[in-house]
Motif scaffolding. Sequence first.
Motif, PDB file in Angstrom:
ATOM      1  N   ALA A 189       0.663  -1.269   0.311  1.00  0.00           N
ATOM      2  CA  ALA A 189      -0.175   0.154  -0.026  1.00  0.00           C
ATOM      3  C   ALA A 189       0.240   1.259  -0.146  1.00  0.00           C
ATOM      4  O   ALA A 189       0.712   2.529  -0.298  1.00  0.00           O
ATOM      5  N   VAL A 190       2.360   1.506   0.814  1.00  0.00           N
ATOM      6  CA  VAL A 190       3.264   2.186   0.821  1.00  0.00           C
ATOM      7  C   VAL A 190       4.064   1.659   0.664  1.00  0.00           C
ATOM      8  O   VAL A 190       4.311   0.794   1.287  1.00  0.00           O
ATOM      9  N   SER A 191       4.915   2.358  -0.703  1.00  0.00           N
ATOM     10  CA  SER A 191       6.418   1.892  -0.998  1.00  0.00           C
ATOM     11  C   SER A 191       7.348   2.252   0.192  1.00  0.00           C
ATOM     12  O   SER A 191       7.733   3.584   0.451  1.00  0.00           O
ATOM     13  N   PRO A 192       7.881   0.800   0.818  1.00  0.00           N
ATOM     14  CA  PRO A 192       8.707   1.238   1.522  1.00  0.00           C
ATOM     15  C   PRO A 192      10.512   1.689   1.022  1.00  0.00           C
ATOM     16  O   PRO A 192      10.733   2.349   1.727  1.00  0.00           O
ATOM     17  N   SER A 193      10.495   1.984   0.203  1.00  0.00           N
ATOM     18  CA  SER A 193      11.864   2.483  -0.455  1.00  0.00           C
ATOM     19  C   SER A 193      11.569   3.665  -0.703  1.00  0.00           C
ATOM     20  O   SER A 193      12.605   4.671   0.024  1.00  0.00           O
ATOM     21  N   ARG A 194      10.495   4.146  -0.871  1.00  0.00           N
ATOM     22  CA  ARG A 194      10.260   5.366  -0.618  1.00  0.00           C
ATOM     23  C   ARG A 194       9.963   6.467   1.120  1.00  0.00           C
ATOM     24  O   ARG A 194      10.497   7.549   1.822  1.00  0.00           O
ATOM     25  N   LEU A 195       8.954   5.290   1.623  1.00  0.00           N
ATOM     26  CA  LEU A 195       9.532   5.211   3.270  1.00  0.00           C
ATOM     27  C   LEU A 195      11.069   5.617   3.515  1.00  0.00           C
ATOM     28  O   LEU A 195      11.364   6.608   4.024  1.00  0.00           O
ATOM     29  N   ALA A 196      11.969   4.709   2.842  1.00  0.00           N
ATOM     30  CA  ALA A 196      13.484   4.448   3.531  1.00  0.00           C
ATOM     31  C   ALA A 196      13.399   6.302   3.292  1.00  0.00           C
ATOM     32  O   ALA A 196      14.556   7.074   3.836  1.00  0.00           O
ATOM     33  N   VAL A 197      13.407   6.403   1.374  1.00  0.00           N
ATOM     34  CA  VAL A 197      14.158   8.208   1.140  1.00  0.00           C
ATOM     35  C   VAL A 197      13.511   9.391   1.934  1.00  0.00           C
ATOM     36  O   VAL A 197      13.842  10.190   2.771  1.00  0.00           O
ATOM     37  N   LEU A 198      12.359   9.402   3.021  1.00  0.00           N
ATOM     38  CA  LEU A 198      11.593   9.554   3.519  1.00  0.00           C
ATOM     39  C   LEU A 198      12.671   9.941   5.060  1.00  0.00           C
ATOM     40  O   LEU A 198      12.459  11.493   5.242  1.00  0.00           O
ATOM     41  N   GLY A 199      12.490   8.870   5.882  1.00  0.00           N
ATOM     42  CA  GLY A 199      13.440   8.558   6.388  1.00  0.00           C
ATOM     43  C   GLY A 199      14.701   9.498   6.198  1.00  0.00           C
ATOM     44  O   GLY A 199      14.941  10.279   7.278  1.00  0.00           O
ATOM     45  N   LEU A 200      15.721   9.000   5.615  1.00  0.00           N
ATOM     46  CA  LEU A 200      16.776  10.265   5.309  1.00  0.00           C
ATOM     47  C   LEU A 200      16.631  11.292   5.517  1.00  0.00           C
ATOM     48  O   LEU A 200      17.027  12.476   5.865  1.00  0.00           O
ATOM     49  N   GLY A 201      15.343  11.671   4.318  1.00  0.00           N
ATOM     50  CA  GLY A 201      15.633  13.036   4.943  1.00  0.00           C
ATOM     51  C   GLY A 201      14.805  14.385   6.117  1.00  0.00           C
ATOM     52  O   GLY A 201      14.846  15.156   6.205  1.00  0.00           O
ATOM     53  N   LEU A 202      14.352  13.281   6.222  1.00  0.00           N
ATOM     54  CA  LEU A 202      13.858  14.006   8.357  1.00  0.00           C
ATOM     55  C   LEU A 202      14.758  13.846   9.255  1.00  0.00           C
ATOM     56  O   LEU A 202      15.063  14.382  10.252  1.00  0.00           O
ATOM     57  N   ALA A 203      15.965  12.473   9.041  1.00  0.00           N
ATOM     58  CA  ALA A 203      16.873  12.654   9.762  1.00  0.00           C
ATOM     59  C   ALA A 203      17.985  13.663   9.355  1.00  0.00           C
ATOM     60  O   ALA A 203      18.639  14.588  10.386  1.00  0.00           O
ATOM     61  N   ALA A 204      17.948  13.768   8.300  1.00  0.00           N
ATOM     62  CA  ALA A 204      18.716  15.121   7.697  1.00  0.00           C
ATOM     63  C   ALA A 204      18.462  16.631   8.131  1.00  0.00           C
ATOM     64  O   ALA A 204      18.943  17.343   8.962  1.00  0.00           O
ATOM     65  N   LEU A 205      16.446  16.692   7.829  1.00  0.00           N
ATOM     66  CA  LEU A 205      16.263  17.847   9.015  1.00  0.00           C
ATOM     67  C   LEU A 205      16.430  17.638  10.488  1.00  0.00           C
ATOM     68  O   LEU A 205      16.558  18.749  10.170  1.00  0.00           O
ATOM     69  N   GLY A 206      16.306  16.902  11.071  1.00  0.00           N
ATOM     70  CA  GLY A 206      16.257  16.921  12.518  1.00  0.00           C
ATOM     71  C   GLY A 206      17.717  17.309  12.961  1.00  0.00           C
ATOM     72  O   GLY A 206      17.766  17.653  13.710  1.00  0.00           O
ATOM     73  N   ALA A 207      19.118  16.674  12.479  1.00  0.00           N
ATOM     74  CA  ALA A 207      20.080  17.064  12.351  1.00  0.00           C
ATOM     75  C   ALA A 207      20.432  18.064  12.193  1.00  0.00           C
ATOM     76  O   ALA A 207      21.308  18.835  13.219  1.00  0.00           O
ATOM     77  N   ALA A 208      19.553  18.913  11.233  1.00  0.00           N
ATOM     78  CA  ALA A 208      20.436  19.776  10.666  1.00  0.00           C
ATOM     79  C   ALA A 208      19.995  20.779  11.600  1.00  0.00           C
ATOM     80  O   ALA A 208      20.668  21.796  12.108  1.00  0.00           O
TER      81      ALA A 208
END
Length: 288
Positions: A189-208
Amino acid sequence: MNRPTPPVPWSPPLWLTPDRIVLAAVVAFAAAAALPAVQGIPTARYKIEVQPGAVAVVALSTALLSLILVRFALRATTARVASLRCVWGGALAGALNAGLSLAGMGVIRHGDMGSALWELVGGSLFGSIFGGPLGFVFGASYAVVVVSAVRARLDPSHDGPDRVLTTVGVWLFLGGACAELARQGVPVAVSPSRLAVLGLGLAALGAARRYARRAWLARVAAGVEPAWQLDVLRGEEQGAGLLPLIRPGGRLQDGVLLYRAPGHDRYRSVAPSTPAALTTLPEARSTG
């Protein structure tokens, strides 16, 4: 009367709370990982392939039960209790998820609520064999982000949501990558690969944001932010109601961040200043 606290730069918006970050992440992860997680069970894979609407039903059921479980765990008064609620509640939710998914498929297939009830009961009993252990694993995974949010609530600070955002981002990246590897062509129902990309972006945003907050505080300490200054914390009354700018982590909060109202000459007059947050003074400042 409570004194108004001026907004501190790099503070997250009021709506971005640790609980909301975790709840949204868990729902997204559950919808993405539900079908890859059960594709190794022959009966489940067969039903997913042949039953109309099975993909949506399994994803929705898993997301709903995960939401209920995590909301319950987030109300815990300690991180340990939150972890236990996730793990053991996850095992129970996993068994129930099998029955709820079968009941949902039955409603779509036959439109008969009576038979769906029997499938709910029978599926839950059968689900204790496979769904229970899977739910245990899901719950143990949820405990990582739930504990992060509970700690942010029990030990609040201005950087709490960003800490949780970083943890959630890494968790989503790893979880999405694992779900994509386990997928093996099963529909989702939801692409796991896109979820992984989203997670990477959120981690970068939080760290920044955490880095930017520390850099800004260093500028304040250096005296190059005219509207802000650091001062020695003068008693508990001055710091009452203030949050640490950065989670203390055992460090002494011996300073206070002050906001100086604009329009005053910094050197020729004493401008009114308002305490905004607690902080740890630089070593030279606190000892000198």
